[in-house]
Design a protein around this motif. Structure first.
Motif, PDB file in Angstrom:
ATOM      1  N   ASN A 136      11.069   3.279 -16.705  1.00 35.86           N
ATOM      2  CA  ASN A 136      11.515   2.167 -15.840  1.00 35.86           C
ATOM      3  C   ASN A 136      12.352   2.653 -14.667  1.00 35.86           C
ATOM      4  OD1 ASN A 136      13.788   2.966 -17.215  1.00 35.86           O
ATOM      5  ND2 ASN A 136      14.345   0.917 -17.953  1.00 35.86           N
ATOM      6  N   ASN A 137      12.312   3.966 -14.392  1.00 37.48           N
ATOM      7  CA  ASN A 137      13.026   4.586 -13.263  1.00 37.48           C
ATOM      8  C   ASN A 137      14.544   4.621 -13.439  1.00 37.48           C
ATOM      9  OD1 ASN A 137      10.841   5.400 -11.633  1.00 37.48           O
ATOM     10  ND2 ASN A 137      10.551   3.282 -10.972  1.00 37.48           N
ATOM     11  N   ILE A 138      15.026   4.349 -14.644  1.00 40.50           N
ATOM     12  CA  ILE A 138      16.438   4.566 -14.957  1.00 40.50           C
ATOM     13  C   ILE A 138      16.595   6.030 -15.370  1.00 40.50           C
ATOM     14  CG2 ILE A 138      18.295   4.030 -16.581  1.00 40.50           C
ATOM     15  CD1 ILE A 138      17.871   1.829 -14.558  1.00 40.50           C
ATOM     16  N   PRO A 139      17.596   6.739 -14.843  1.00 41.83           N
ATOM     17  CA  PRO A 139      17.777   8.139 -15.231  1.00 41.83           C
ATOM     18  C   PRO A 139      18.003   8.299 -16.736  1.00 41.83           C
ATOM     19  CG  PRO A 139      19.077   7.637 -13.292  1.00 41.83           C
ATOM     20  CD  PRO A 139      18.559   6.328 -13.804  1.00 41.83           C
ATOM     21  N   ALA A 172       8.488  10.550 -23.690  1.00 41.48           N
ATOM     22  CA  ALA A 172       8.234  11.268 -22.441  1.00 41.48           C
ATOM     23  C   ALA A 172       9.314  10.964 -21.411  1.00 41.48           C
ATOM     24  CB  ALA A 172       6.863  10.884 -21.881  1.00 41.48           C
ATOM     25  N   LEU A 173       9.537  11.924 -20.531  1.00 42.99           N
ATOM     26  CA  LEU A 173      10.408  11.743 -19.373  1.00 42.99           C
ATOM     27  C   LEU A 173       9.638  12.118 -18.115  1.00 42.99           C
ATOM     28  CD1 LEU A 173      13.789  13.300 -20.598  1.00 42.99           C
ATOM     29  CD2 LEU A 173      13.258  10.862 -20.347  1.00 42.99           C
ATOM     30  N   LEU A 174      10.046  11.510 -17.012  1.00 39.32           N
ATOM     31  CA  LEU A 174       9.455  11.835 -15.718  1.00 39.32           C
ATOM     32  C   LEU A 174      10.483  12.636 -14.917  1.00 39.32           C
ATOM     33  CD1 LEU A 174       7.130  11.388 -13.658  1.00 39.32           C
ATOM     34  CD2 LEU A 174       8.385   9.376 -12.865  1.00 39.32           C
ATOM     35  N   PHE A 175      10.102  13.819 -14.482  1.00 37.75           N
ATOM     36  CA  PHE A 175      10.993  14.671 -13.701  1.00 37.75           C
ATOM     37  C   PHE A 175      10.605  14.562 -12.231  1.00 37.75           C
ATOM     38  CE2 PHE A 175      11.102  16.312 -17.941  1.00 37.75           C
ATOM     39  CZ  PHE A 175      12.424  16.665 -18.140  1.00 37.75           C
ATOM     40  N   LYS A 176      11.574  14.164 -11.414  1.00 40.08           N
ATOM     41  CA  LYS A 176      11.327  14.015  -9.981  1.00 40.08           C
ATOM     42  C   LYS A 176      12.069  15.115  -9.239  1.00 40.08           C
ATOM     43  CE  LYS A 176      10.859   8.960 -10.231  1.00 40.08           C
ATOM     44  NZ  LYS A 176      11.346   7.666  -9.691  1.00 40.08           N
TER      45      LYS A 176
END
Length: 416
Positions: free
Chosen positions: A168-171, A182-186
């Motif tokens: 949800n784009n929360i860190p 899963a995590l998304l790394f930007k």
């Protein structure tokens, strides 16, 4: 003539003296990180959980990710005031004049579970220490929540130049990640990041009065998992901890502790046996470890302590609730209950006072204004995996209060 000259000077000197006295009183009365009680951050009844996560764009430029978790249902922005600043030391006062207010228009996201801000800041070149500081006030009853994070200090080896996010784009603002999530790394830098995996397990720490050093493994297994693409979700399947870097020649990186599905709660009877070590005698714990049927052995253990089945049920519920809070609050590369802070929190309960120095965190139990209060001091240790790693300063002087709390647990009388 001389007498007249001296007489004329007295009011001037007196005014200087009084000015210095009042100035010193004002400074003493001002809030600093060293003087402010931050016990609310470890309370079991907090309505918010604050975090500051720095993303380091350059040596002096940071993005401050500020996710504030809503622990109460249907939290409303207008019930709180939010402000932040950058401090240059732990004894620098923070006042309304040097705090920047964050308004609702500053929100980057307002989700069911989080208020989320982002702020870009630059630390002046001449500033040797920089601490990001966040203050939130509950306007309904005046509770003050605080959080701080060293950006530049002797205890920080650097912060990652990338961010990790939930879907949800929360860190990623937790101290652990459930396995297979899963995590998304930007990242604005390289298209790939590098992952190391540590399948390490740790023993429970020695009690506070045990002054001999804990055993340290001579070797820690490290599995180089190689590169993975940024900006797409990455799964974390194994139990242990990962260290993610954009540059393997640097000290900057992000540590991610993975835990079983049940975490922060207890996963198995075997795990329960391990966890009662803090309130058990050595003989009791060895018997539990050797028992073939751990469930039966644990039932007999708890009823044996209290001599009452209902009291035993209450005691079990309360003890493992403490373990759960310790896991939430203090997990780093160890499970929270296995850290020094987690051990003290489990047995002694939430501290009445929590204060910080650059090199230590001090917990106080008892009346803060009484000579009978007792302090647990956690020394800060530089660690590549986390900028907030602490170990307890052990002392035999802590033994009486420690045994007193254990006796209350074993009699079913501990109440937080």
């Amino acid at each position: 003539m001389i007498t007249k000259a001296i007489t004329k000077k007295i009011p001037f000197l007196l005014s200087i003296f009084l000015l210095s006295v009042f100035s010193s009183i004002e400074v003493v009365g001002q809030q600093t990180l060293e003087s402010t009680n931050q016990a609310l951050r470890y309370s079991r009844y907090s309505r918010l959980s604050l975090k500051i996560i720095p993303v380091q764009e350059s040596p002096r430029n940071f993005i401050l990710q500020i996710p504030i978790e809503k622990l109460e249902e249907n939290a409303v922005f207008s019930d709180y005031t939010f402000s932040f600043t950058i401090l240059s030391s732990y004894n620098q006062p923070f006042t309304d004049e040097n705090l920047t207010t964050l308004s609702e228009s500053d929100l980057k996201l307002n989700t069911q579970n989080h208020f989320y801000f982002e702020q870009r800041i630059r630390v002046p070149d001449e500033q040797q220490v920089a601490i990001a500081f966040l203050k939130v006030v509950d306007t309904r009853q005046g509770d003050e929540y605080y959080y701080h994070m060293d950006l530049i200090s002797p205890f920080v080896l650097g912060h990652p130049n990338f961010g990790a996010y939930f879907g949800n784009n929360i860190p990623f603002d937790q101290s652990f990640l459930i396995q297979e999530e899963a995590l998304l790394f930007k990242t604005k830098g390289p298209a790939s990041l590098h992952s190391y995996f540590y399948p390490a397990s740790f023993e429970a720490p020695y009690p506070p009065m045990e002054i001999k050093p804990s055993p340290v493994p001579r070797e820690i297994e490290v599995i180089d998992e190689g590169d993975f693409l940024a900006n797409i979700p990455k799964d974390f399947e194994k139990k242990g901890y990962y260290f993610i870097q954009s540059d393997t020649n640097s000290t900057e990186g992000l540590m991610i502790k993975t835990a079983p599905q049940a975490f922060p709660r207890v996963e198995s009877w075997e795990e329960m046996v391990d966890m009662v070590v803090y309130i058990s005698t050595r003989r009791e714990h060895e018997a539990l470890l050797e028992a073939e049927d751990k469930k039966i052995a644990l039932d007999q253990y708890w009823i044996g302590l209290t001599k009452n089945e209902e009291t035993a049920k209450t005691l079990i519920r309360e003890y493992f609730r403490q373990i759960e809070f310790a896991n939430i609050l203090f997990t780093d590369f160890k499970e929270g209950w296995k850290t020094d802070k987690g051990m003290v929190y489990t047995v002694m309960g939430p501290p009445n006072g929590v204060t910080f120095r650059q090199n230590a965190e001090i917990w106080t139990y008892g009346d803060l204004n009484s000579n009978s209060k007792i302090n647990f001091t956690f020394a800060r240790v530089k660690n590549i995996l986390t900028p907030n790693y602490y170990t307890l300063n052990r002392s035999r002087a802590l033994q009486p209060e420690w045994f007193k709390s254990i006796t209350l647990w074993r009699s079913g009388k501990m109440d937080f």
